[in-house]
Write a protein that holds these residues in place. Structure first.
Motif, PDB file in Angstrom:
ATOM      1  N   ARG A  15      35.988  37.658  35.871  1.00  0.00           N
ATOM      2  CA  ARG A  15      36.296  36.222  36.323  1.00  0.00           C
ATOM      3  C   ARG A  15      37.976  36.160  36.670  1.00  0.00           C
ATOM      4  N   TRP A  16      38.627  36.516  35.891  1.00  0.00           N
ATOM      5  CA  TRP A  16      40.246  36.562  36.160  1.00  0.00           C
ATOM      6  C   TRP A  16      40.407  37.419  37.309  1.00  0.00           C
ATOM      7  N   ALA A  17      39.696  38.609  37.452  1.00  0.00           N
ATOM      8  CA  ALA A  17      40.119  39.329  38.394  1.00  0.00           C
ATOM      9  C   ALA A  17      39.906  38.668  39.929  1.00  0.00           C
ATOM     10  N   ALA A  18      38.604  38.361  39.913  1.00  0.00           N
ATOM     11  CA  ALA A  18      38.206  37.539  41.178  1.00  0.00           C
ATOM     12  C   ALA A  18      39.191  36.416  41.400  1.00  0.00           C
ATOM     13  N   PHE A  19      39.527  35.718  40.477  1.00  0.00           N
ATOM     14  CA  PHE A  19      40.324  34.499  40.598  1.00  0.00           C
ATOM     15  C   PHE A  19      41.792  35.213  41.287  1.00  0.00           C
ATOM     16  N   SER A  20      42.437  36.256  40.631  1.00  0.00           N
ATOM     17  CA  SER A  20      43.353  36.887  41.319  1.00  0.00           C
ATOM     18  C   SER A  20      43.372  37.305  42.712  1.00  0.00           C
ATOM     19  N   CYS A  21      42.143  37.648  43.145  1.00  0.00           N
ATOM     20  CA  CYS A  21      41.945  38.091  44.381  1.00  0.00           C
ATOM     21  C   CYS A  21      42.008  36.931  45.514  1.00  0.00           C
ATOM     22  N   VAL A  22      41.627  35.699  44.974  1.00  0.00           N
ATOM     23  CA  VAL A  22      42.081  34.555  45.818  1.00  0.00           C
ATOM     24  C   VAL A  22      43.271  34.116  45.796  1.00  0.00           C
TER      25      VAL A  22
END
Length: 112
Positions: A15-22
């Motif tokens: 989830r944190w990685a996906a947040f960083s992708c945005v």
């Protein structure tokens, strides 16, 4: 059905990685990067995140498959085990700093 203990941590990490992708492309756009550059960055981060997620899940499955039936005795694992000696023919690291392993033929005076 309860999730394995590592599942929560892995899900949170993804989830944190996906947040960083945005977040990263938004910040890049905010600071004046081009739309194409921000899009390329987002796609690259998404690809890395997807591969990491795949590898984490595979690692969890392998760990669950090879886990022993009974947990190991903690007292046995807390004993001090000395570091193994280097194999025959290998030297232990010696010296300090950047000079380790170099050859010096003379003093510290410049040539010339």
């Amino acid at each position: 059905m309860t999730a394995p203990p590592g599942d929560d941590r892995t899900t949170e990490l993804i989830r944190w990685a996906a947040f960083s992708c945005v977040l990263v492309p938004v910040v890049l756009l905010w600071y004046g990067s081009s739309l194409a550059g921000a899009t390329g960055t987002a796609l690259g981060l998404a690809a890395v995140t997807a591969v990491c997620r795949l590898l984490l899940r595979r690692s969890e499955r392998c760990a669950a498959r090879t886990a022993p039936e009974h947990p190991p005795d903690r007292a046995h694992h807390q004993e001090h085990h000395p570091a193994p000696a280097p194999p025959p023919g290998h030297r232990a690291r010696g010296g300090t700093g950047a000079h380790r392993g170099t050859r010096h033929t003379g003093g510290s005076t410049p040539v010339g």
